[in-house]
Design a protein around this motif. Structure first.
Motif, short mmCIF file in Angstrom:
data_model
loop_
_atom_site.label_atom_id
_atom_site.label_comp_id
_atom_site.label_asym_id
_atom_site.label_seq_id
_atom_site.Cartn_x
_atom_site.Cartn_y
_atom_site.Cartn_z
N ARG A 152 3.77 2.00 12.73
CA ARG A 152 2.62 2.66 13.36
C ARG A 152 1.86 3.58 12.41
O ARG A 152 0.72 3.95 12.66
CB ARG A 152 3.08 3.48 14.58
N THR A 153 2.51 3.98 11.30
CA THR A 153 1.83 4.89 10.38
C THR A 153 0.77 4.19 9.53
O THR A 153 -0.04 4.84 8.88
CB THR A 153 2.82 5.61 9.43
N THR A 154 0.80 2.85 9.51
CA THR A 154 -0.23 2.12 8.74
C THR A 154 -1.03 1.11 9.58
O THR A 154 -2.23 0.95 9.36
CB THR A 154 0.40 1.35 7.55
N LYS A 195 2.26 6.03 -3.89
CA LYS A 195 1.82 6.68 -2.64
C LYS A 195 1.06 5.71 -1.72
O LYS A 195 0.93 5.95 -0.53
CB LYS A 195 0.93 7.88 -2.96
N LEU A 196 0.53 4.64 -2.31
CA LEU A 196 -0.21 3.64 -1.52
C LEU A 196 -0.13 2.34 -2.30
O LEU A 196 -0.74 2.21 -3.37
CB LEU A 196 -1.67 4.11 -1.35
N PHE A 197 0.70 1.40 -1.80
CA PHE A 197 0.96 0.18 -2.57
C PHE A 197 1.39 -0.95 -1.64
O PHE A 197 1.63 -0.72 -0.45
CB PHE A 197 2.05 0.44 -3.63
N ALA A 252 -12.16 5.65 5.40
CA ALA A 252 -10.71 5.62 5.63
C ALA A 252 -10.34 6.48 6.82
O ALA A 252 -9.51 6.10 7.64
CB ALA A 252 -9.96 6.09 4.40
N ASN A 253 -10.98 7.65 6.89
CA ASN A 253 -10.59 8.63 7.90
C ASN A 253 -11.75 9.61 8.09
O ASN A 253 -12.24 10.17 7.11
CB ASN A 253 -9.34 9.37 7.39
N LEU A 254 -12.18 9.78 9.31
CA LEU A 254 -13.33 10.65 9.59
C LEU A 254 -13.08 12.08 9.13
O LEU A 254 -14.00 12.78 8.70
CB LEU A 254 -13.64 10.62 11.09
#
Ligand code: UT7
Length: 323
Positions: A152-154, A195-197, A252-254
């Motif tokens: 759920r985190t991605t 961290k993001l892969f 990506a994120n408001l």
């Protein structure tokens, strides 16, 4: 002075829309959490018959139609993507074939969410270096294929789609009043690669893998990195933040978008945000947002536009252009 000018823009989205309410039936999440933390309300998800190549082709055709050009007029295709149809050949070459182009050259560029910003800046160098007169720059992704749909985190954050622009060489006065790309800045720092892969690949696991992200860590770095590269780009272009007509950030994120704009003193009315409808579409997010803001009449010929992105790697960058 030769500058790369935008002649047309277009986009394409998968047919299927996935709402937050539907996601809440799949994982332990809620519409309220997703909207509060990210601003995302829905995203488009590719069906089996929709791929990065097919979405990229559709966006390319829309951008060509908007420019009043045909594939015969294009010398180079650069496709920014992290979700190619195959490990090789490059998906840009498949799009070249789908467009019926037997001339020119095409390659993929991989800088994750910053891919489109990187690709625009590379296209500008090919144009100003005399290698190409007209370039199709595409951002196309099918991140739904690399998501872990039980995480759920991605899985609530990303969506699929494509956007494209046509850039053309034009002789200009060499001032900030010129139409075209005025300045670019690109950055990367591989110390943040974990961290993001994606936890797979041809040379390691021999599998495609799934996206993994330490969201809070990415968030912590995002605003500082974005404002730094935007400030450098404005300064290289010889303009101030108040001169901007439109700020078109990576979607990506408001909260990241709002915080970056606030830190730089950009009025909310100048910010183009489409994350609520598309989610994070990685390299497709900026051209999708450009396409929406041109279609609804916000971005017009002669407007000063700043695009920026930050993502996996980390990579980040910005391009200043007069539309
Ligand atoms: O495009 C590339 C760049 N990527 C990004 O820019 C993404 C950057 N990061 C973000 O956008 C945010 O960090 C997220 C949206 C990923 C997460 O927001 P956050 O405010 O940083 O939340 P968090 O990770 O600190 O999690 C807060 C809580 C946690 O629970 P506890 O530990 O406080 O009990 C999470 O387990 O929210 C929980 N959580 C969820 N709850 C409901 C995480 N995901 C979800 C979810 N639904 N989908």
């Amino acid at each position: 002075m030769i500058r790369s000018q935008v002649m047309g823009v277009g986009s394409a989205l998968p047919r299927r829309v996935l709402t937050n309410a539907e996601l809440a039936l799949m994982v332990d999440t809620s519409d309220e959490w997703i909207v509060q933390r990210t601003g995302i309300k829905q995203r488009h998800i590719a069906s089996e018959d929709e791929t990065t190549a097919s979405l990229g082709e559709a966006a390319a055709r829309a951008a060509l139609a908007h420019a009043g050009l045909s594939p015969d007029d294009i010398d180079l295709i650069i496709l920014a993507t992290s979700t190619p149809n195959n490990t090789f050949p490059a998906t840009s070459v498949e799009i070249q074939q789908r467009l019926g182009m037997r001339h020119g050259y095409a390659f993929d560029l991989q800088a994750v969410c910053s891919g489109f910003v990187y690709a625009v800046s590379v296209a500008d160098l090919h144009i100003r270096g005399g290698m190409a007169k007209r370039v199709l720059v595409i951002g196309a992704e099918t991140f739904s294929r690399i998501l872990d749909w039980s995480d759920r985190t991605t899985c609530v954050l990303f969506g699929d789609g494509a956007g494209a622009i046509v850039l053309e060489a034009a002789e200009t006065e060499g001032t900030t009043a010129d139409r075209g790309i005025l300045a670019s800045a690109l950055r990367s720092d591989g110390t943040h690669k974990d961290k993001l892969f994606v936890d797979g690949g041809p040379s390691t696991t021999g599998t495609v893998g799934h996206l993994r992200m330490e969201g809070r860590e990415v968030f912590k770095h995002a605003v500082g990195m974005i404002t730094d590269v935007v400030t450098a780009t404005l300064s290289a272009g010889g303009v101030s933040v108040d001169d901007l007509d439109w700020f078109v950030p990576h979607q990506a994120n408001l909260r990241i978008i709002d915080a970056s704009a606030k830190k730089m003193g950009i009025a909310p009315s100048k910010v183009v945000a489409t994350v609520s409808d598309h989610g994070n579409t990685s390299a497709a997010s900026v051209p999708l947002a450009l396409s929406v803001a041109v279609a609804d009449g916000r971005i017009r010929k002669g407007d000063l536009v700043l695009i920026e992105a930050m993502g996996g790697g980390f990579t980040w960058g910005a391009v200043l252009l007069r539309w």
